[in-house]
Design a protein around this motif. Structure first.
Motif, PDB file in Angstrom:
ATOM      1  N   ARG A  20       0.834  -1.208   0.000  1.00  0.00           N
ATOM      2  CA  ARG A  20       0.000   0.000   0.000  1.00  0.00           C
ATOM      3  C   ARG A  20       0.867   1.256   0.000  1.00  0.00           C
ATOM      4  N   LEU A  21       1.906   1.268   0.840  1.00  0.00           N
ATOM      5  CA  LEU A  21       2.755   2.451   0.946  1.00  0.00           C
ATOM      6  C   LEU A  21       3.482   2.738  -0.360  1.00  0.00           C
ATOM      7  N   ARG A  22       3.904   1.693  -1.055  1.00  0.00           N
ATOM      8  CA  ARG A  22       4.676   1.896  -2.280  1.00  0.00           C
ATOM      9  C   ARG A  22       3.796   2.101  -3.506  1.00  0.00           C
ATOM     10  N   ARG A  23       2.549   1.664  -3.430  1.00  0.00           N
ATOM     11  CA  ARG A  23       1.658   1.779  -4.585  1.00  0.00           C
ATOM     12  C   ARG A  23       0.751   3.002  -4.514  1.00  0.00           C
ATOM     13  N   ASP A  24       0.217   3.280  -3.314  1.00  0.00           N
ATOM     14  CA  ASP A  24      -0.871   4.261  -3.209  1.00  0.00           C
ATOM     15  C   ASP A  24      -0.518   5.526  -2.436  1.00  0.00           C
ATOM     16  N   ALA A  25       0.588   5.526  -1.697  1.00  0.00           N
ATOM     17  CA  ALA A  25       0.878   6.656  -0.811  1.00  0.00           C
ATOM     18  C   ALA A  25       1.378   7.866  -1.591  1.00  0.00           C
ATOM     19  N   HIS A  26       1.067   9.048  -1.068  1.00  0.00           N
ATOM     20  CA  HIS A  26       1.533  10.313  -1.650  1.00  0.00           C
ATOM     21  C   HIS A  26       2.579  10.893  -0.701  1.00  0.00           C
ATOM     22  N   TRP A  27       3.842  10.706  -1.046  1.00  0.00           N
ATOM     23  CA  TRP A  27       4.937  11.088  -0.152  1.00  0.00           C
ATOM     24  C   TRP A  27       5.257  12.571  -0.273  1.00  0.00           C
ATOM     25  N   LEU A  28       5.554  13.188   0.875  1.00  0.00           N
ATOM     26  CA  LEU A  28       5.880  14.606   0.963  1.00  0.00           C
ATOM     27  C   LEU A  28       7.234  14.788   1.629  1.00  0.00           C
ATOM     28  N   ASP A  29       7.755  16.009   1.584  1.00  0.00           N
ATOM     29  CA  ASP A  29       9.022  16.328   2.243  1.00  0.00           C
ATOM     30  C   ASP A  29       8.865  16.136   3.753  1.00  0.00           C
ATOM     31  N   ARG A  40      16.608  21.241   9.960  1.00  0.00           N
ATOM     32  CA  ARG A  40      17.916  21.475   9.354  1.00  0.00           C
ATOM     33  C   ARG A  40      18.700  20.182   9.159  1.00  0.00           C
ATOM     34  N   VAL A  41      18.304  19.104   9.860  1.00  0.00           N
ATOM     35  CA  VAL A  41      19.059  17.849   9.765  1.00  0.00           C
ATOM     36  C   VAL A  41      18.196  16.685   9.280  1.00  0.00           C
ATOM     37  N   LYS A  42      16.959  16.975   8.885  1.00  0.00           N
ATOM     38  CA  LYS A  42      16.035  15.917   8.478  1.00  0.00           C
ATOM     39  C   LYS A  42      15.967  15.846   6.964  1.00  0.00           C
ATOM     40  N   ARG A  43      16.261  14.670   6.423  1.00  0.00           N
ATOM     41  CA  ARG A  43      16.207  14.434   4.988  1.00  0.00           C
ATOM     42  C   ARG A  43      15.506  13.106   4.746  1.00  0.00           C
ATOM     43  N   ASN A  44      14.200  13.152   4.574  1.00  0.00           N
ATOM     44  CA  ASN A  44      13.440  11.947   4.279  1.00  0.00           C
ATOM     45  C   ASN A  44      12.101  12.356   3.666  1.00  0.00           C
ATOM     46  N   ARG A  45      11.229  11.358   3.456  1.00  0.00           N
ATOM     47  CA  ARG A  45       9.876  11.621   2.976  1.00  0.00           C
ATOM     48  C   ARG A  45       8.894  11.057   4.002  1.00  0.00           C
ATOM     49  N   GLN A  46       7.696  11.631   4.030  1.00  0.00           N
ATOM     50  CA  GLN A  46       6.680  11.099   4.931  1.00  0.00           C
ATOM     51  C   GLN A  46       5.291  11.380   4.382  1.00  0.00           C
ATOM     52  N   LEU A  47       4.313  10.711   4.975  1.00  0.00           N
ATOM     53  CA  LEU A  47       2.929  10.914   4.593  1.00  0.00           C
ATOM     54  C   LEU A  47       2.292  11.962   5.495  1.00  0.00           C
ATOM     55  N   GLU A  49      -0.565  13.339   7.890  1.00  0.00           N
ATOM     56  CA  GLU A  49      -1.338  12.600   8.892  1.00  0.00           C
ATOM     57  C   GLU A  49      -2.718  12.213   8.372  1.00  0.00           C
ATOM     58  N   ASP A  50      -3.285  13.034   7.471  1.00  0.00           N
ATOM     59  CA  ASP A  50      -4.627  12.744   6.975  1.00  0.00           C
ATOM     60  C   ASP A  50      -4.610  12.024   5.635  1.00  0.00           C
ATOM     61  N   ASP A  51      -3.440  11.554   5.212  1.00  0.00           N
ATOM     62  CA  ASP A  51      -3.376  10.756   3.988  1.00  0.00           C
ATOM     63  C   ASP A  51      -4.229   9.501   4.181  1.00  0.00           C
ATOM     64  N   PRO A  52      -5.073   9.121   3.207  1.00  0.00           N
ATOM     65  CA  PRO A  52      -5.936   7.952   3.384  1.00  0.00           C
ATOM     66  C   PRO A  52      -5.178   6.669   3.711  1.00  0.00           C
ATOM     67  N   VAL A  53      -4.012   6.476   3.094  1.00  0.00           N
ATOM     68  CA  VAL A  53      -3.213   5.284   3.394  1.00  0.00           C
ATOM     69  C   VAL A  53      -2.717   5.337   4.827  1.00  0.00           C
ATOM     70  N   ALA A  54      -2.250   6.506   5.255  1.00  0.00           N
ATOM     71  CA  ALA A  54      -1.758   6.656   6.633  1.00  0.00           C
ATOM     72  C   ALA A  54      -2.866   6.377   7.634  1.00  0.00           C
ATOM     73  N   LEU A  55      -4.061   6.875   7.376  1.00  0.00           N
ATOM     74  CA  LEU A  55      -5.171   6.671   8.308  1.00  0.00           C
ATOM     75  C   LEU A  55      -5.542   5.191   8.404  1.00  0.00           C
ATOM     76  N   GLU A  56      -5.566   4.515   7.269  1.00  0.00           N
ATOM     77  CA  GLU A  56      -5.928   3.092   7.270  1.00  0.00           C
ATOM     78  C   GLU A  56      -4.889   2.257   8.017  1.00  0.00           C
ATOM     79  N   LEU A  57      -3.613   2.492   7.710  1.00  0.00           N
ATOM     80  CA  LEU A  57      -2.566   1.701   8.348  1.00  0.00           C
ATOM     81  C   LEU A  57      -2.416   2.069   9.825  1.00  0.00           C
ATOM     82  N   SER A  58      -2.654   3.328  10.171  1.00  0.00           N
ATOM     83  CA  SER A  58      -2.584   3.732  11.574  1.00  0.00           C
ATOM     84  C   SER A  58      -3.600   2.975  12.413  1.00  0.00           C
TER      85      SER A  58
END
Length: 224
Positions: A20-29, A40-47, A49-58
């Motif tokens: 689900r995360l790799r197919r349907d998620a919309h990743w942001l900075d 200043r030290v964070k370099r990754n992607r995240q969903l 909180e209200d992303d539908p995939v995030a809500l379902e998996l949460s």
């Protein structure tokens, strides 16, 4: 207190989550939820909180957490933040930082007593979680399905990923027991009671007496 919890999520469920995360998620900075210094030290992607995939998996992960007696014993959770799903690709990292003391959520404010990282995939190199405690830096490498709980006051970092993708769910807890030393005593006492109850009748006088001590300590230390 630093505690690693095994098999929070079963293998089949983990595979479905990764898909689900790799197919349907919309990743942001990932810097969108970081504090001024952390950004200043964070370099990754995240969903979001209200992303539908995030809500379902949460919801799925939350149900699994509440089915885990060891999690409940270690955390004594009062409130749990919404889960954040993070992705680290090659070269991405999160430098040394301390988590914000207060998190603002859609449900109000939450004091961060404990931080949690749940590993969703372990097919990567690098990306170790390094936590500073009273014994110095501890490098934490988790299998998929494992989770680590540690005090949010700890200085910690994520080493750069060398290969693959580090997929994790992170969240924060406000515990009924604010003090980490008191929480450790209760966790160790509960573990001893459970072990003794496996050897003796659960109604044995010693088991009953220790259980009474446990609950009276919770009653004395808990913050409603």
């Amino acid at each position: 207190m630093l505690v690693v919890l095994d098999d929070i999520i079963e293998a089949d469920a983990l595979g479905a989550m990764r898909a689900r995360l790799r197919r349907d998620a919309h990743w942001l900075d990932g810097r969108m939820t970081a504090g001024h210094q952390s950004a200043r030290v964070k370099r990754n992607r995240q969903l979001a909180e209200d992303d539908p995939v995030a809500l379902e998996l949460s919801a799925e992960i939350g149900a699994a957490l509440h089915r885990s007696p060891r999690f409940v014993s270690a955390a004594l959770p009062q409130r749990i933040s919404p889960l954040l799903f993070n992705s680290y690709g090659p070269g991405q990292t999160f430098g040394a930082h301390v988590d914000n003391a207060i998190r603002m959520t859609g449900r109000g404010t939450l004091r961060t007593d404990l931080s949690a990282t749940l590993m969703l995939d372990d097919d990567f190199e690098g990306g170790a979680l390094v936590i500073e405690d009273v014994f110095g830096p501890r490098e934490i490498r988790l299998r998929a399905g494992q989770m680590v709980l540690y005090p949010s006051s700890s200085l910690h970092r994520v080493e750069p990923v060398q290969r693959g993708e580090r997929l994790v769910a992170v969240f924060w807890l406000q515990s009924l027991i604010r003090d980490d030393a008191q929480r450790r005593i209760l966790f160790e006492l509960d573990h001893s009671i459970q072990a003794l109850g496996g050897e003796l009748d659960p109604l044995h006088a010693q088991v009953v007496a220790l259980t009474a001590i446990y609950h009276n300590l919770v009653r004395r230390w808990a913050e409603p």
